[in-house]
Write a protein that holds these residues in place. Sequence first.
Motif, PDB file in Angstrom:
ATOM      1  N   MET A   1       0.812  -1.225   0.000  1.00 25.05           N
ATOM      2  CA  MET A   1       0.000   0.000   0.000  1.00 25.05           C
ATOM      3  C   MET A   1       0.842   1.270   0.000  1.00 25.05           C
ATOM      4  N   LEU A   2       2.096   1.164   0.423  1.00 27.55           N
ATOM      5  CA  LEU A   2       2.925   2.363   0.544  1.00 27.55           C
ATOM      6  C   LEU A   2       4.129   2.345  -0.387  1.00 27.55           C
ATOM      7  N   SER A   3       4.082   1.515  -1.392  1.00 27.08           N
ATOM      8  CA  SER A   3       5.188   1.444  -2.340  1.00 27.08           C
ATOM      9  C   SER A   3       5.452   2.812  -2.959  1.00 27.08           C
ATOM     10  N   GLY A   4       6.721   3.216  -2.971  1.00 22.96           N
ATOM     11  CA  GLY A   4       7.101   4.498  -3.545  1.00 22.96           C
ATOM     12  C   GLY A   4       7.071   5.651  -2.580  1.00 22.96           C
ATOM     13  N   LYS A   5       6.566   5.435  -1.359  1.00 20.04           N
ATOM     14  CA  LYS A   5       6.499   6.509  -0.364  1.00 20.04           C
ATOM     15  C   LYS A   5       7.681   6.419   0.608  1.00 20.04           C
ATOM     16  N   ALA A   6       8.084   7.567   1.125  1.00 17.41           N
ATOM     17  CA  ALA A   6       9.145   7.646   2.137  1.00 17.41           C
ATOM     18  C   ALA A   6       8.573   8.301   3.381  1.00 17.41           C
ATOM     19  N   ALA A   7       8.911   7.751   4.546  1.00 18.92           N
ATOM     20  CA  ALA A   7       8.302   8.218   5.791  1.00 18.92           C
ATOM     21  C   ALA A   7       9.334   8.362   6.892  1.00 18.92           C
ATOM     22  N   LEU A   8       9.082   9.306   7.783  1.00 21.54           N
ATOM     23  CA  LEU A   8       9.815   9.458   9.038  1.00 21.54           C
ATOM     24  C   LEU A   8       8.864   9.136  10.167  1.00 21.54           C
TER      25      LEU A   8
ATOM     26  N   ARG B   1       7.749  -0.816  11.284  1.00 20.08           N
ATOM     27  CA  ARG B   1       7.813  -2.161  10.702  1.00 20.08           C
ATOM     28  C   ARG B   1       6.683  -2.368   9.681  1.00 20.08           C
ATOM     29  N   ALA B   2       5.477  -1.940  10.027  1.00 19.31           N
ATOM     30  CA  ALA B   2       4.342  -2.089   9.114  1.00 19.31           C
ATOM     31  C   ALA B   2       4.543  -1.259   7.848  1.00 19.31           C
ATOM     32  N   PHE B   3       5.092  -0.062   7.988  1.00 20.19           N
ATOM     33  CA  PHE B   3       5.380   0.770   6.814  1.00 20.19           C
ATOM     34  C   PHE B   3       6.382   0.072   5.902  1.00 20.19           C
ATOM     35  N   ALA B   4       7.472  -0.428   6.487  1.00 20.32           N
ATOM     36  CA  ALA B   4       8.502  -1.093   5.681  1.00 20.32           C
ATOM     37  C   ALA B   4       7.935  -2.333   4.997  1.00 20.32           C
ATOM     38  N   ALA B   5       7.106  -3.095   5.726  1.00 18.42           N
ATOM     39  CA  ALA B   5       6.488  -4.288   5.148  1.00 18.42           C
ATOM     40  C   ALA B   5       5.520  -3.933   4.030  1.00 18.42           C
ATOM     41  N   SER B   6       5.015  -2.694   4.043  1.00 20.15           N
ATOM     42  CA  SER B   6       4.064  -2.244   3.021  1.00 20.15           C
ATOM     43  C   SER B   6       4.746  -1.541   1.860  1.00 20.15           C
ATOM     44  N   GLY B   7       6.083  -1.589   1.829  1.00 15.96           N
ATOM     45  CA  GLY B   7       6.819  -1.069   0.690  1.00 15.96           C
ATOM     46  C   GLY B   7       7.391   0.322   0.839  1.00 15.96           C
ATOM     47  N   ALA B   8       7.213   0.950   1.996  1.00 14.32           N
ATOM     48  CA  ALA B   8       7.709   2.312   2.182  1.00 14.32           C
ATOM     49  C   ALA B   8       9.200   2.322   2.534  1.00 14.32           C
ATOM     50  N   LYS B   9       9.849   3.397   2.175  1.00 16.74           N
ATOM     51  CA  LYS B   9      11.179   3.705   2.709  1.00 16.74           C
ATOM     52  C   LYS B   9      10.953   4.387   4.064  1.00 16.74           C
ATOM     53  N   VAL B  10      11.696   3.977   5.073  1.00 21.59           N
ATOM     54  CA  VAL B  10      11.381   4.439   6.422  1.00 21.59           C
ATOM     55  C   VAL B  10      12.630   4.905   7.160  1.00 21.59           C
ATOM     56  N   VAL B  11      12.522   6.082   7.773  1.00 27.06           N
ATOM     57  CA  VAL B  11      13.531   6.559   8.712  1.00 27.06           C
ATOM     58  C   VAL B  11      12.979   6.367  10.120  1.00 27.06           C
ATOM     59  N   LEU B  12      13.680   5.577  10.927  1.00 26.57           N
ATOM     60  CA  LEU B  12      13.326   5.391  12.328  1.00 26.57           C
ATOM     61  C   LEU B  12      14.191   6.314  13.176  1.00 26.57           C
TER      62      LEU B  12
ATOM     63  N   TYR C   1      -2.214   3.104  10.730  1.00 24.53           N
ATOM     64  CA  TYR C   1      -1.314   4.132  10.213  1.00 24.53           C
ATOM     65  C   TYR C   1      -0.987   3.860   8.744  1.00 24.53           C
ATOM     66  N   VAL C   2      -0.803   2.592   8.410  1.00 28.43           N
ATOM     67  CA  VAL C   2      -0.519   2.237   7.018  1.00 28.43           C
ATOM     68  C   VAL C   2      -1.671   2.683   6.124  1.00 28.43           C
ATOM     69  N   PHE C   3      -2.892   2.354   6.513  1.00 31.40           N
ATOM     70  CA  PHE C   3      -4.040   2.763   5.708  1.00 31.40           C
ATOM     71  C   PHE C   3      -4.124   4.280   5.601  1.00 31.40           C
TER      72      PHE C   3
ATOM     73  N   LYS D   1      -5.316   5.349  -0.451  1.00 33.06           N
ATOM     74  CA  LYS D   1      -6.702   4.936  -0.229  1.00 33.06           C
ATOM     75  C   LYS D   1      -7.421   5.869   0.740  1.00 33.06           C
ATOM     76  N   ALA D   2      -6.647   6.558   1.592  1.00 26.23           N
ATOM     77  CA  ALA D   2      -7.236   7.453   2.589  1.00 26.23           C
ATOM     78  C   ALA D   2      -7.026   8.917   2.228  1.00 26.23           C
ATOM     79  N   ALA D   3      -6.762   9.189   0.957  1.00 23.16           N
ATOM     80  CA  ALA D   3      -6.362  10.533   0.543  1.00 23.16           C
ATOM     81  C   ALA D   3      -7.416  11.607   0.800  1.00 23.16           C
ATOM     82  N   TYR D   4      -8.703  11.229   0.836  1.00 20.79           N
ATOM     83  CA  TYR D   4      -9.751  12.240   0.999  1.00 20.79           C
ATOM     84  C   TYR D   4     -10.020  12.557   2.469  1.00 20.79           C
ATOM     85  N   ALA D   5      -9.461  11.792   3.366  1.00 13.29           N
ATOM     86  CA  ALA D   5      -9.651  12.048   4.796  1.00 13.29           C
ATOM     87  C   ALA D   5      -8.577  13.007   5.294  1.00 13.29           C
TER      88      ALA D   5
END
Length: 263
Positions: free
Chosen positions: A1-8, A22-33, A225-227, A232-236
């Motif tokens: 769900m988060l492929s191509g996104k980068a998050a802190l 962990r959930a972000f990374a498992a969902s394809g995001a690049k993650v800074v912890l 948080y992943v959702f 998919k949650a862009a309008y909220a």
Amino acid sequence: MLSGKAALVTGSSQGIGLGVARAFAASGAKVVLTSEKPLPHCPEVQRILSDYEHTRYIQADLLQEGEPERLLAEAWQAFAGLDVLVNNVGTYKEPPLEQLTRRDFDFIFGLNVWSAIALSREFVRRLKAEKRPGRILFSSSLNASRSEPQHTLYDASKGAINALCRQLAVELAPFGITTAAVAPGLVETPLTDFGLKSTPSERHAVMEQIPLRRIASVEDVAWWYVFLASDKAAYATGTIVVVDGGLDAQQMAFRPISPYEKG
């Protein structure tokens, strides 16, 4: 769900923050912890860094002057930009009301509220400069609207986080920057155990007040948080999602049921 996104994700060496990272990374995001701890003291973070290629760790004490700015700048540089900021770091430990001091206030509000404002400010500055959209998520709490004893500053700080989530939603909508918050009830983390694992009777008493009759796991909360970070949650925006096993829906946990009500 988060492929191509980068998050802190702040406060991500343990508890909910670690689970979200962990959930972000498992969902394809690049993650800074990040946390205030040196990496050798964070074995679970090291495991995530080993398991997922596009992950980084930056040590930062967000109570120190200039650290939010440095953290955001380094996280932005790590992946040539960020799409999601998760303001998760926080604590609840404080003395009773009669013993509270300005120092206690500065500590709780500095970590729980100011760090979120400072990081969001730096995040928004960069998003606007590059004319790119973004998502700001917050870790709130059921305590923002349902209080308990000896949580004066914590409850007030989480009320402030809810207000911040709504205010930024309105202010930043014209720029394609949206916000959301997750407000958990009681979750099994190192911060919230307070002896429940070692005292079964007290643990049972707590669970009896939760309609689902169990304390939440980190995984129960993290995937929200992943959702919310996904398209998919862009309008909220300005949305505060309560994840509490039914606590907020319940008026009185131990109210006697009359024969009339039983039918």
